[in-house]
Scaffold this active site. Sequence first.
Site, PDB file in Angstrom:
ATOM      1  N   LYS A   1     -13.402   1.655  -3.207  1.00 35.20           N
ATOM      2  CA  LYS A   1     -15.063   1.907  -2.128  1.00 35.20           C
ATOM      3  C   LYS A   1     -15.728   3.492  -2.712  1.00 35.20           C
ATOM      4  O   LYS A   1     -17.261   2.833  -2.058  1.00 35.20           O
ATOM      5  CB  LYS A   1     -14.090   2.963  -1.291  1.00 35.20           C
ATOM      6  CG  LYS A   1     -12.843   2.176  -0.407  1.00 35.20           C
ATOM      7  CD  LYS A   1     -12.309   3.907   1.025  1.00 35.20           C
ATOM      8  CE  LYS A   1     -11.528   2.924   1.581  1.00 35.20           C
ATOM      9  NZ  LYS A   1     -10.861   3.647   2.539  1.00 35.20           N
TER      10      LYS A   1
ATOM     11  N   HIS B   1       7.915 -26.830   0.488  1.00 36.04           N
ATOM     12  CA  HIS B   1       6.872 -27.543  -0.185  1.00 36.04           C
ATOM     13  C   HIS B   1       6.096 -26.852  -1.121  1.00 36.04           C
ATOM     14  O   HIS B   1       4.859 -28.343  -0.736  1.00 36.04           O
ATOM     15  CB  HIS B   1       6.577 -28.974   0.912  1.00 36.04           C
ATOM     16  CG  HIS B   1       7.402 -29.610   1.975  1.00 36.04           C
ATOM     17  ND1 HIS B   1       8.222 -30.524   1.312  1.00 36.04           N
ATOM     18  CD2 HIS B   1       8.565 -28.895   2.933  1.00 36.04           C
ATOM     19  CE1 HIS B   1       9.479 -31.063   2.306  1.00 36.04           C
ATOM     20  NE2 HIS B   1       9.162 -29.958   3.385  1.00 36.04           N
TER      21      HIS B   1
ATOM     22  N   GLU C   1       0.760  -1.453  -0.630  1.00 31.41           N
ATOM     23  CA  GLU C   1       0.060  -0.082  -0.009  1.00 31.41           C
ATOM     24  C   GLU C   1       0.626   0.762  -0.009  1.00 31.41           C
ATOM     25  O   GLU C   1       0.405   2.388  -0.349  1.00 31.41           O
ATOM     26  CB  GLU C   1      -1.071   0.339   1.153  1.00 31.41           C
ATOM     27  CG  GLU C   1      -2.180   0.282   1.271  1.00 31.41           C
ATOM     28  CD  GLU C   1      -3.250  -0.073   2.076  1.00 31.41           C
ATOM     29  OE1 GLU C   1      -4.645  -0.462   1.433  1.00 31.41           O
ATOM     30  OE2 GLU C   1      -2.724   0.724   2.756  1.00 31.41           O
TER      31      GLU C   1
END
Length: 452
Positions: free
Chosen positions: A432, A319, A290
Amino acid sequence: MLELDYDNMLATAVGEEYGIAPTELAALMPRCARIHADLMARHAAGELPFYDLPTDRAMLTTVQKLADELRGRFENVVVLGIGGSALGTTAAFRALGALHHNLLPRKKRGGAPRLFVQDNVDPAGFGATLELLEPHETLFLVISKSGATVETGSQFAIARHWVEERQGDAWQDHFVLITDPEQGALRRLANDSGMRSCAIPSGVGGRFTVFTPVALLPLALAGVDIAALLAGAADFMTRAMDADLLANPAYLNGALQYLAYQKGLRISVMMPYSDRLRDVADWYRQLWAESLGKRMSLDGEDIFVGPTPVKALGATDQHSQVQLYMEGPCDKTVTFIAPRDYGVKVPIPAFAQLPELAYLTGRGMDELLRCEQQATAQALTRNHRPNCTIWLSEVSPRTVGALFYLFEVQTLFAGALFNVNPLDQPGVELGKQLTKKLLLHGAADAATGSSD
Ligand code: PA5
């Protein structure tokens, strides 16, 4: 307490194509010196208050007093917050609380409440948490700097209704609001209602709030030594403000990441070899992404820049993702975080029926994990993949405090190198706005993009 081992980032270890030559670091030094001078000037002018949080005694006292007042009254503490209002608490509590804290009986928790961090609005997740709780013994910490975050607001509305239905007018006693000292809906509510509240210091943005009440209050309630957390960060301040690039691990790591990015290593993997430090990589991912992922430079030009942070866990990801890190495109740096002392000894006993494992007998599990980390670092190096290791003497409030501080300063410094503002996040705004529009007008109107 904390050391940065960056040998494997250098050309001498991984070769000239991806490794950093001493001359490249030297060439960056004058710019780094200018950035340092600028940061210190802005700090002196009060523009970067996050720098001083570790030594803010008044804030620590306020949080401790509030925690003392609330302690013993609740079996559950639930954080309602998202992004910077949640990730620091999750990371620090995982590192410093008991790993299975919420599963322990109260006595084994030292009387501390269970701690839940509720950062999403998936009804299945939120509902499942409420099912575990009883309103009369639950405290909600509603955390939002802006006071306007839709996820946190909706959680608050649901939680308030849930408590009020059973507790009536006493519902307010089950909430603490942690928000801006002056502005926003939560501050207004706190002022109007007299509900308990705490201030997030002005000028400290969400992802830089781990040393504010945002994380300190839930951590204190859950039994973490927050004074030691701050002391660890405070101890590290001198190093993180050292003008000398090579003596300042925060600047140096920022510079190495920046130089690696210039060589096409655009992915920054963080891989703690520690279950306790697992979520530090999550916190860092937000901080790095951010802060540095920006369209515009400080000069107002489109530059579309930013390293992509990826989280991994050792040895688990040996793994899983490590195959890609070893042989896939050479577009990554790997930062290991490795405790020198895991604080727990679990010896591996002899297993006569499995002679193939005889070489493990008598070795500690910590020794095994440490060898795995070193082996992964060596293997990456042999494959010409730059990597570095941040060594912690142990996982304790002091070392974790120093680690958070290192990454905050590193991010600020890297922002200057990438020539972006690391303290804003304009890119999240459109999403938003469209969410709101969808809720108000439905899908068809939002898709038109009209701005009413
Ligand atoms: O770092 C940031 O600023 C963001 O991630 C915020 O923390 C997040 O959006 C939540 O914002 P607020 O604390 O205002 O609810």
